[in-house]
Each structure stands twice: as C-alpha cells, then as structure tokens.
Design a protein around this motif. Structure first.
Motif, PDB file in Angstrom:
ATOM      1  N   HIS A 208      -9.373 -31.444 -13.264  1.00 41.61           N
ATOM      2  CA  HIS A 208      -8.552 -31.731 -12.092  1.00 41.61           C
ATOM      3  C   HIS A 208      -7.103 -32.030 -12.464  1.00 41.61           C
ATOM      4  O   HIS A 208      -6.194 -31.777 -11.663  1.00 41.61           O
ATOM      5  N   LEU A 209      -6.866 -32.533 -13.681  1.00 45.89           N
ATOM      6  CA  LEU A 209      -5.487 -32.709 -14.134  1.00 45.89           C
ATOM      7  C   LEU A 209      -4.797 -31.368 -14.360  1.00 45.89           C
ATOM      8  O   LEU A 209      -3.589 -31.228 -14.140  1.00 45.89           O
ATOM      9  N   LEU A 210      -5.563 -30.373 -14.837  1.00 47.22           N
ATOM     10  CA  LEU A 210      -4.976 -29.045 -15.009  1.00 47.22           C
ATOM     11  C   LEU A 210      -4.553 -28.444 -13.674  1.00 47.22           C
ATOM     12  O   LEU A 210      -3.659 -27.598 -13.622  1.00 47.22           O
ATOM     13  N   ARG A 211      -5.187 -28.888 -12.600  1.00 47.85           N
ATOM     14  CA  ARG A 211      -4.823 -28.405 -11.268  1.00 47.85           C
ATOM     15  C   ARG A 211      -3.738 -29.270 -10.622  1.00 47.85           C
ATOM     16  O   ARG A 211      -2.870 -28.765  -9.916  1.00 47.85           O
ATOM     17  N   ASP A 212      -3.830 -30.589 -10.847  1.00 49.98           N
ATOM     18  CA  ASP A 212      -2.905 -31.510 -10.186  1.00 49.98           C
ATOM     19  C   ASP A 212      -2.729 -32.735 -11.073  1.00 49.98           C
ATOM     20  O   ASP A 212      -3.583 -33.627 -11.095  1.00 49.98           O
ATOM     21  N   ARG A 213      -1.635 -32.772 -11.815  1.00 50.98           N
ATOM     22  CA  ARG A 213      -1.404 -33.877 -12.748  1.00 50.98           C
ATOM     23  C   ARG A 213      -1.162 -35.204 -12.040  1.00 50.98           C
ATOM     24  O   ARG A 213      -1.249 -36.259 -12.664  1.00 50.98           O
ATOM     25  N   ALA A 214      -0.856 -35.149 -10.768  1.00 48.30           N
ATOM     26  CA  ALA A 214      -0.530 -36.381 -10.041  1.00 48.30           C
ATOM     27  C   ALA A 214      -1.746 -37.027  -9.388  1.00 48.30           C
ATOM     28  O   ALA A 214      -1.618 -38.113  -8.819  1.00 48.30           O
ATOM     29  N   ASN A 215      -2.924 -36.395  -9.458  1.00 45.83           N
ATOM     30  CA  ASN A 215      -4.116 -36.953  -8.809  1.00 45.83           C
ATOM     31  C   ASN A 215      -4.469 -38.284  -9.471  1.00 45.83           C
ATOM     32  O   ASN A 215      -4.838 -38.324 -10.641  1.00 45.83           O
ATOM     33  N   ALA A 435     -16.679 -29.916  -9.367  1.00 48.24           N
ATOM     34  CA  ALA A 435     -15.553 -29.006  -9.152  1.00 48.24           C
ATOM     35  C   ALA A 435     -14.629 -29.480  -8.044  1.00 48.24           C
ATOM     36  O   ALA A 435     -13.463 -29.083  -7.987  1.00 48.24           O
ATOM     37  N   LYS A 436     -15.132 -30.354  -7.164  1.00 46.64           N
ATOM     38  CA  LYS A 436     -14.301 -30.871  -6.081  1.00 46.64           C
ATOM     39  C   LYS A 436     -13.500 -32.073  -6.590  1.00 46.64           C
ATOM     40  O   LYS A 436     -14.055 -32.965  -7.237  1.00 46.64           O
ATOM     41  N   PRO A 437     -12.218 -32.131  -6.309  1.00 44.56           N
ATOM     42  CA  PRO A 437     -11.432 -33.291  -6.756  1.00 44.56           C
ATOM     43  C   PRO A 437     -11.841 -34.552  -6.009  1.00 44.56           C
ATOM     44  O   PRO A 437     -12.270 -34.484  -4.846  1.00 44.56           O
ATOM     45  N   PRO A 438     -11.756 -35.707  -6.640  1.00 43.34           N
ATOM     46  CA  PRO A 438     -12.084 -36.960  -5.945  1.00 43.34           C
ATOM     47  C   PRO A 438     -11.157 -37.169  -4.755  1.00 43.34           C
ATOM     48  O   PRO A 438      -9.958 -36.897  -4.826  1.00 43.34           O
ATOM     49  N   GLN A 439     -11.732 -37.638  -3.650  1.00 42.03           N
ATOM     50  CA  GLN A 439     -10.927 -37.934  -2.469  1.00 42.03           C
ATOM     51  C   GLN A 439     -10.249 -39.275  -2.654  1.00 42.03           C
ATOM     52  O   GLN A 439     -10.879 -40.261  -3.038  1.00 42.03           O
ATOM     53  N   VAL A 440      -8.992 -39.299  -2.402  1.00 42.17           N
ATOM     54  CA  VAL A 440      -8.175 -40.472  -2.688  1.00 42.17           C
ATOM     55  C   VAL A 440      -8.004 -41.320  -1.423  1.00 42.17           C
ATOM     56  O   VAL A 440      -7.811 -40.791  -0.337  1.00 42.17           O
ATOM     57  N   GLY A 441      -8.125 -42.633  -1.621  1.00 38.69           N
ATOM     58  CA  GLY A 441      -7.805 -43.551  -0.547  1.00 38.69           C
ATOM     59  C   GLY A 441      -8.909 -43.818   0.427  1.00 38.69           C
ATOM     60  O   GLY A 441      -8.684 -44.409   1.473  1.00 38.69           O
ATOM     61  N   GLU A 442     -10.168 -43.435   0.105  1.00 40.32           N
ATOM     62  CA  GLU A 442     -11.266 -43.730   1.017  1.00 40.32           C
ATOM     63  C   GLU A 442     -11.718 -45.162   0.815  1.00 40.32           C
ATOM     64  O   GLU A 442     -11.939 -45.597  -0.306  1.00 40.32           O
ATOM     65  N   PRO A 443     -11.850 -45.943   1.871  1.00 43.38           N
ATOM     66  CA  PRO A 443     -12.221 -47.354   1.725  1.00 43.38           C
ATOM     67  C   PRO A 443     -13.674 -47.508   1.333  1.00 43.38           C
ATOM     68  O   PRO A 443     -14.469 -46.610   1.504  1.00 43.38           O
ATOM     69  N   GLY A 444     -13.990 -48.692   0.819  1.00 40.73           N
ATOM     70  CA  GLY A 444     -15.363 -48.923   0.419  1.00 40.73           C
ATOM     71  C   GLY A 444     -15.852 -50.308   0.710  1.00 40.73           C
ATOM     72  O   GLY A 444     -16.852 -50.741   0.159  1.00 40.73           O
ATOM     73  N   LEU A 445     -15.155 -51.054   1.553  1.00 41.34           N
ATOM     74  CA  LEU A 445     -15.564 -52.424   1.839  1.00 41.34           C
ATOM     75  C   LEU A 445     -16.495 -52.471   3.028  1.00 41.34           C
ATOM     76  O   LEU A 445     -16.602 -51.540   3.815  1.00 41.34           O
ATOM     77  N   GLU A 446     -17.158 -53.593   3.170  1.00 41.64           N
ATOM     78  CA  GLU A 446     -17.971 -53.843   4.360  1.00 41.64           C
ATOM     79  C   GLU A 446     -17.077 -53.795   5.594  1.00 41.64           C
ATOM     80  O   GLU A 446     -16.017 -54.423   5.628  1.00 41.64           O
TER      81      GLU A 446
END
Length: 472
Positions: A208-215, A435-446
């Motif tokens: 995923h860094l090869l695709r998007d170094r800013a992820n 193969a799917k990049p991690p989704q950024v900013g998804e919450p995980g709290l109760e």
C-alpha cells in the motif's frame, strides 16, 4: 497408482500433507493475535484512530486464518486413530493428557473470548474488549506451549516408564513436559510465529505504500513490522543456534544430517554450504565447504572432533538429502529476514522508511517467506527424527496401523482434493482483503460512550450509526 505404494509411506505422506497445511495457520494466528492485542492496547493508551483502523483491518484476516487453522487441525486426531493407532496406543498415557490440557486450557480460552473479540465491542466496552483480545492472544500462546511440549517429548523423551502392555507411562510430569528440548523449541517457534506475522504485515504495508506513501495506516503497519523484523530476526538466529547445540547433545544424528556429515571428522569438521547429498554412497557430492567451520559453530573450537553418520548403523540414518536442504532453506530465509531488518534500520536512520521503494519491494517479496521458513524448519525437525516417532524408542515402522495401501490412498486423495480446494479459496479471500487499503478514520468506540485514553484527555463520543463492525 497410489494404492500400490507402501501403506507406511502413504500414511506418512498423508500426515505430512495435512500438518504442512495446518502449521502455517497457527504460526500466523499466534503472531497476529499478539499484534491485535498490541494495536488495541496502543489505541486505548494513545487514542490515535490509526491503531483502531489497523485493528479492524487485521481482525477480519485473523478470524479467517484462525478458522482455517482450527478446521485443518481437526483431522489430526482422525489420523492418530486410523493410520497411527499403534503409536497412539503406545504413547497415549503420556501424550493424551497433554493434548487434553491443550484443549482445556487453550482452545476453550480462545473459543470463549473469540466471540467477544470479534463482535463484542459495542456490548462490553473498549476495556473489557481489550481484555478479551488479550485472552485470545494468551490462548494462542498456551496452545503452542502444549503442542510443542508434546512434540518435544517425542524428540527428547524423559520422565517416562513402561507398563506390562508396552506403553509409555508418565513417572514425572515435570520432566515429561519440560523435557530437554522443550524450552528451545518453544522460544524458536514463538519467535518464528512473530516473524512470520511481521513479514506478512510488512508486505501488506509495503504494497500500500507503493501505491500511496501518505496512507497513515500503511505507514504505521510497515513501521511496526520493520521494528519487529529488526529486533526479532537476530534474536531468532541466537535462539536457533542454542536450539542447534541442544539438538547436537540429544539428537546427534539429526545434526549430522543437517550438516551433511556422512563421515566423522576427528580433527575438525567443515561447514558444507552446498552440495548434493548421496544417501546410497554416503557422501555429499560437489560440496562447497569452509574447512573446520562446523566444528567452530557446534563445538566452538576449530579442531573439535565431530562424529558423522558412519558412526551409526545405516538403519538409524535420517533421510539426509531432505534434512540437508530444508535446513539450508530455513537458514537462508533467516539471513534474508536479518537483511530486511537491517535495511529498514538504515532507511529509518536516513528518514526514507516510507519513501524507499526498493525496500518496499523487498518487504513485499518477503511476505510469504516466514511460512516457507516455518515449513522448512518443521521438515528439518520431523524428518531429521526419522526413523523414529519417539526418538530412540519407537520406530516409525512400528507405529503405523496395519492398513492396506488402497485404504490409506483413498483418504490421502480425499484430503488433497478437499484441502486444496477449501484452503485455496480461504487463502484467496485473505489475499483479497489484504489487497484493499486500510480505511482511515473509522471510529471504534462504544457508541455514545467517551473513554479516557492514557489518563489524559477523553476521546470524543462516536456517532451511533458508525460503530465498530469487526466482520463483514
């Protein structure tokens, strides 16, 4: 064609095939469970969303790998009862209780908290959910503890006696469990599991860094994986060396096969780097060797004598070509892991960890290397023990059930068809998730329940419509 082969060869092939499939999944899930616990702990301690993003991402993959590991291991008990009933009868009083302890202390622990780990964030809250994640991680380690205790006793049996029926019976459970090779095998295998997971995580991050170094999630997972490779690879080499010295003391024939020493060397043995072992002639042809270096490695003296297989009856020789090459594959991959860790330190020092594409491509290529090394190490360990199932006490030929070739061939064929089809689909699905990049900013709290992270600032409440969904 299979039906005309020796039933013993077919039984060994079946066990080897199913165990080879099985071992790759626990070696991954042991390391991944600990990685998930670290990620969730860091999220609770820092409040940084990237750690929860990665937790969610790898949780899905862990669930599938864990399930495939459980399913692939179910047939082991089946084979003990069918193809290896004599072995089961002879060793049952010793090995049976330890296998039972593994189920009672590890499998139930994992199964009891796995559901909470996968689906319980909204119901139990973040801190109790973290406790469940820790329990699953501890359960994977406890499982490795008992399985390796069983295998190690087969390699270096101690603390046993025998009864009138010719069975091995425990006399000292402490000596049975903590047999001479067990501590070395446990450390070596657990470190191998961590390295295997680190290489997979590093490969996914590199992709995923090869695709998007800013992820940010890709950067974080790659950095964590490279720290693991840099720190654990040299530790694994030291643990492997200690394990090798222990093996030389208790299973010298295995080390002779690993080193390719068909003949004894009274004045110092060479380290054979490469060659073609000839079992029939009892020599390594076209050997490329460094004089006396094997004696230095194994006995810490250039002129230290080392016995060879010529000091043993031929019927007690392991299959040298298999052990010789599997050992070199394992060591070679270990050196590549060390190189990857060192290059990552260099890139980190120069501030190019996330921008050095050659490092990312190297890490991506090394993704499956941990699995190959684990399989090569397992082959070295198990084939090097031959011709015994219990080293020096119970021969493999005397351990098998009195079955006809067609019966074993039929079950082997069925296993090959089912395993290849089912686990290929599961593996392909895991690769699709990676193969799917991690989704950024998804919450995980109760939902609606702010918590205090690291005892400093409360984390913001979460929109109830965007809660954690570990699976799906």
């Amino acid at each position: 064609m299979l039906a005309h082969l020796d039933p013993l060869i077919l039984a060994r092939a079946q066990f080897g095939f199913t165990v080879a499939f099985h071992i790759v999944f626990p070696s991954f899930s042991i390391g991944l469970a600990s990685y998930l616990a670290v990620l969730e702990g860091l999220w609770l301690a820092t409040g940084r969303p990237v750690f929860m993003d990665l937790f969610r991402y790898w949780l899905k993959i862990f669930a599938i790998a864990f399930a495939m590991g459980v399913v692939s291991g179910l047939v082991m008990s089946y084979q003990f009862g069918t193809n290896w009933s004599v072995f089961s009868d002879k060793t049952g009083p010793v090995l049976g209780p330890m296998m039972g302890y593994e189920v009672l202390t590890a499998f139930f622990l994992e199964a009891g908290f796995l559901g909470v780990m996968l689906f319980g964030m909204r119901k139990v809250g973040p801190r109790l959910h973290f406790a469940a994640t820790l329990m699953v991680a501890i359960g994977t380690f406890v499982s490795a503890f008992w399985i390796l205790a069983v295998n190690s006793w087969m390699q270096t049996p101690t603390g046993y006696g025998s009864n009138p029926q010719g069975q091995f019976v425990p006399l000292d459970w402490w000596a049975v469990v903590f047999n001479p090779s067990f501590p070395f095998r446990l450390v070596h295998m657990v470190l191998a599991a961590y390295l295997t997971t680190a290489l997979v995580v590093g490969a996914v991050g590199a992709r995923h860094l090869l695709r998007d170094r800013a992820n940010p999630a890709a950067r974080t997972m790659f950095s964590m994986a490279m720290w693991m490779a840099a720190l654990v690879a040299p530790a694994q080499i030291l643990a492997g060396d200690a394990h090798g010295l222990n093996t030389l003391e208790h299973q010298p024939a295995k080390v002779m096969a690993m080193e390719g020493h068909y003949r004894s060397h009274p004045d110092g043995a060479p380290l054979i780097l490469f060659g073609l072992p000839d079992q029939e002639a009892g020599t390594v042809r076209y050997a490329v060797a460094i004089p006396k270096l094997s004696s230095l490695v194994l006995k810490h003296a250039f002129d230290a004598p080392l016995a060879g297989l010529d000091s043993l009856p031929r019927k007690d020789w392991p299959p040298v070509p298999i052990v010789f090459w599997s050992f070199r594959v394992m060591v070679g991959i270990g050196m590549l892991m060390l190189l990857l860790g060192c290059l990552s330190l260099l890139a980190r020092y120069k501030g190019r960890l996330y921008a050095w594409a050659p490092l990312h491509r190297f890490a991506l290529a090394m993704g499956p290397a941990g699995f190959v090394a684990v399989l090569a190490g397992w082959i070295t360990t198990e084939v090097g023990r031959q011709p015994y199932t219990v080293y020096g006490l119970l021969r493999t030929a005397d351990s098998a059930s009195p079955l006809d070739g067609p019966a074993v061939a039929a079950s082997l064929t069925a296993f090959v068809v089912v395993y290849v089809s089912v686990f290929a689909m599961g593996t392909l699905y895991i690769l699709r998730l990676m193969a799917k990049p991690p989704q950024v900013g998804e919450p995980g709290l109760e939902p609606g329940a702010p918590i205090r992270t690291a005892g400093l600032t409360p984390a913001p409440a979460v929109d109830p419509d965007r809660h954690l969904q570990p699976i799906g």
